[in-house]
Motif scaffolding. Structure first.
Motif, PDB file in Angstrom:
ATOM      1  N   ALA A 105       0.813  -1.218   0.000  1.00  0.00           N
ATOM      2  CA  ALA A 105       0.000   0.000   0.000  1.00  0.00           C
ATOM      3  C   ALA A 105       0.847   1.269   0.000  1.00  0.00           C
ATOM      4  N   SER A 106       0.304   2.294  -0.652  1.00  0.00           N
ATOM      5  CA  SER A 106       0.945   3.610  -0.622  1.00  0.00           C
ATOM      6  C   SER A 106       0.200   4.563   0.321  1.00  0.00           C
ATOM      7  N   THR A 107      -0.940   4.143   0.852  1.00  0.00           N
ATOM      8  CA  THR A 107      -1.699   4.915   1.840  1.00  0.00           C
ATOM      9  C   THR A 107      -2.363   3.946   2.813  1.00  0.00           C
ATOM     10  N   CYS A 108      -2.846   4.474   3.917  1.00  0.00           N
ATOM     11  CA  CYS A 108      -3.615   3.682   4.882  1.00  0.00           C
ATOM     12  C   CYS A 108      -5.077   4.088   4.785  1.00  0.00           C
ATOM     13  N   ARG A 109      -5.954   3.171   5.134  1.00  0.00           N
ATOM     14  CA  ARG A 109      -7.399   3.423   5.125  1.00  0.00           C
ATOM     15  C   ARG A 109      -7.935   3.339   6.547  1.00  0.00           C
ATOM     16  N   ARG A 110      -9.047   4.028   6.766  1.00  0.00           N
ATOM     17  CA  ARG A 110      -9.718   3.970   8.071  1.00  0.00           C
ATOM     18  C   ARG A 110     -10.308   2.570   8.248  1.00  0.00           C
TER      19      ARG A 110
END
Length: 194
Positions: A105-110
């Protein structure tokens, strides 16, 4: 003859062409663009004319455990619960508490509704809810309960007992008779309960 990172398709005084971004060539005197090799897996060279796989760096969501890229070793995905937003050789970072990520992943999610994660962890369902890690989470059905956080299943109440949906403990399971009384009390106006 052309230097490493370059090639020339015709003889004579014509200029050498640079290997395209995302490729490199350590060979001299290249005569076609095929002399330029693709960067190792999950890496990319941003500049034209790269001369070595070490000019290639990891793409977003990937890192190199050795800290460098070679022809034999590319970049691997960031682990679950970590991310890397930018192209480069930096390490992956942990997702903050309440967030999660899939590998690479390049970002995190809630975290999905009714779940939570520690920093760098996976989202686990709250007590009274069940589902896979990272969701979705759904309430335990009536006559079942779940008294731990995580992805474990809801447990059945003992025979002849009942619990409302999303029950969080065995003590929420009551005998069918007391459950019926409870349902009746809830449906009566407050003035009639006493």
């Amino acid at each position: 003859a052309c230097a490493a990172g370059k090639y020339k398709t015709s003889a004579g005084a014509s200029p050498c062409s640079l290997c395209a971004p995302g490729t490199y060539s350590s060979s001299e005197a290249g005569v076609s663009p095929q002399i330029c090799r693709a960067c190792p897996p999950n890496s990319f060279s941003q500049d034209a004319g790269s001369v070595s796989p070490s000019n290639c760096t990891c793409i977003a969501g990937h890192y190199s455990a050795s800290g460098h890229v070679s022809a034999a070793v590319g970049c691997v995905p960031c682990e679950e619960g970590t991310f890397k937003a930018k192209h480069g050789m930096q390490a992956c970072s942990k997702c903050a508490a309440g967030l999660y990520s899939a590998p690479g992943a390049s970002t995190c999610r809630r975290c999905p509704e009714f779940s939570y994660s520690e920093a760098g962890g996976v989202c686990g369902c709250f007590k009274g809810f069940t589902g896979p890690n990272n969701g979705p989470c759904r309430p335990c059905e009536a006559a079942t309960y779940k008294d731990v956080n995580g992805s474990s299943s809801c447990l059945p109440c003992p025979p002849s007992s009942w619990a409302p949906a999303a029950a969080i403990s065995l003590s929420a399971c009551t005998t069918a008779l007391s459950g019926e009384v409870l349902k009746i009390k809830i449906s009566l106006p407050l003035s009639m309960i006493e």
